[in-house]
Scaffold this active site. Structure first.
Site, short mmCIF file in Angstrom:
data_model
loop_
_atom_site.label_atom_id
_atom_site.label_comp_id
_atom_site.label_asym_id
_atom_site.label_seq_id
_atom_site.Cartn_x
_atom_site.Cartn_y
_atom_site.Cartn_z
N HIS A 103 0.85 -1.19 0.00
CA HIS A 103 0.00 0.00 0.00
C HIS A 103 0.89 1.24 0.00
CE1 HIS A 103 -2.75 3.12 1.29
NE2 HIS A 103 -3.71 2.35 0.80
N GLU A 161 -3.90 2.10 -7.39
CA GLU A 161 -4.24 3.26 -6.56
C GLU A 161 -3.25 4.39 -6.85
OE1 GLU A 161 -6.52 1.99 -2.76
OE2 GLU A 161 -4.39 1.80 -2.37
P1 PGA Z 1 -9.13 6.72 0.04
O1 PGA Z 1 -8.02 5.59 0.34
O2 PGA Z 1 -10.35 6.02 -0.46
O3 PGA Z 1 -9.35 7.37 1.38
O4 PGA Z 1 -8.54 7.63 -0.96
C1 PGA Z 1 -7.84 4.50 -0.52
C2 PGA Z 1 -6.67 3.66 -0.05
O5 PGA Z 1 -5.69 4.25 0.44
O6 PGA Z 1 -6.70 2.42 -0.12
#
Ligand code: PGA
Length: 245
Positions: free
Chosen positions: A90, A159
């Site tokens: 992550h 992401e």
């Molecule tokens: P967010 O986070 O939806 O608050 O942008 C997503 C993540 O970090 O997995």
């Protein structure tokens, strides 16, 4: 096509708040054949959440086995907790705690040996996007993570760092950009392991009003949701929209 709604609660909720949200979730009927809803609570809240029958994943673990590692969540705990999924790589782990592509690769292998599905998080930061490096960064992250494994057993969460709320993102990336990256990732995986397709999630400021196109895409199989996932109404709405899509 089955859809996925993964709730990354990060460290947003106190134990009491996580407990209260879990009570709401446990009364909420989920059609598991259509949408897989999985909570990723803190390690401290995890067994409480599991006791309500809410499927859980783990946000973080360390690649060491049990032993003299004061304060760590060592890998044996992942096995003992009986989770089905684990986040690896992550961006908050990469940026705040220095998790490397090589560590991600080690963790992916450990998870697969234990029968836990790794959710490999990848994504470029704003600077990398602006300088046209997005595909290089993401393919490098994936390539290292999937060396010598059965690629069909992992999930990938794309992401983009700049879209994540904790890094200043306020809304999801544009659908066209996400679609292009998911397409690129699918093709990249196919190039590494011919004929293999992998479940691909999108994450970064996903809220229940996300554009319909995200739900209709055949390369976006679900969402990894951070801040919005701590609100029951948002989870409910996202679930309904995924179910209807
Ligand atoms: P967010 O986070 O939806 O608050 O942008 C997503 C993540 O970090 O997995």
């Amino acid at each position: 096509m089955k859809k996925y709604l993964f709730l990354n609660w990060k460290n947003y909720l106190s134990l009491n708040e996580a407990h209260a949200l879990t009570q709401q979730l446990s009364n909420f009927k989920v059609d598991k054949s259509q949408v897989e809803l999985v909570a990723f609570p803190t390690i401290a809240a995890l067994t409480d959440i599991q006791s309500y029958g809410v499927p859980c994943g783990i946000q973080y673990f360390d690649e060491h086995e049990a032993g003299a590692y004061t304060g760590e969540t060592t890998f044996n705990l992942v096995e003992e907790l009986g989770v089905s999924y684990a986040l690896v790589g992550h961006s908050e782990r990469r940026i705040h705690f220095g998790e490397t592509n090589e560590q991600v690769a080690v963790k992916v292998k450990l998870l697969l040996e234990a029968g836990v599905t790794p959710v490999i998080c990848v994504g470029e930061n704003a600077e990398q996007r602006e300088s046209g490096q997005t595909k290089d960064i993401v393919s490098e992250q994936i390539k290292t993570a999937i060396q010598d494994i059965d690629v069909s057993k992992v999930m990938i969460a794309y992401e983009p760092v700049w879209a994540i709320s904790s890094f200043g993102g306020t809304k999801a990336a544009e659908y066209e950009d996400v679609q292009e990256m998911h397409q690129f990732i699918s093709e990249f995986i196919d190039g590494q392991a011919a004929g293999v397709s992998v479940t691909l999630l999108y994450g970064g400021s996903v809220k229940s009003d996300i554009d319909d196109q995200f739900l209709k895409s055949d390369v976006i199989h679900g969402f990894l949701v951070g801040s919005a996932s701590t609100k029951f109404e948002e989870v409910q709405k996202l679930y309904s929209r995924l179910l209807e899509s």
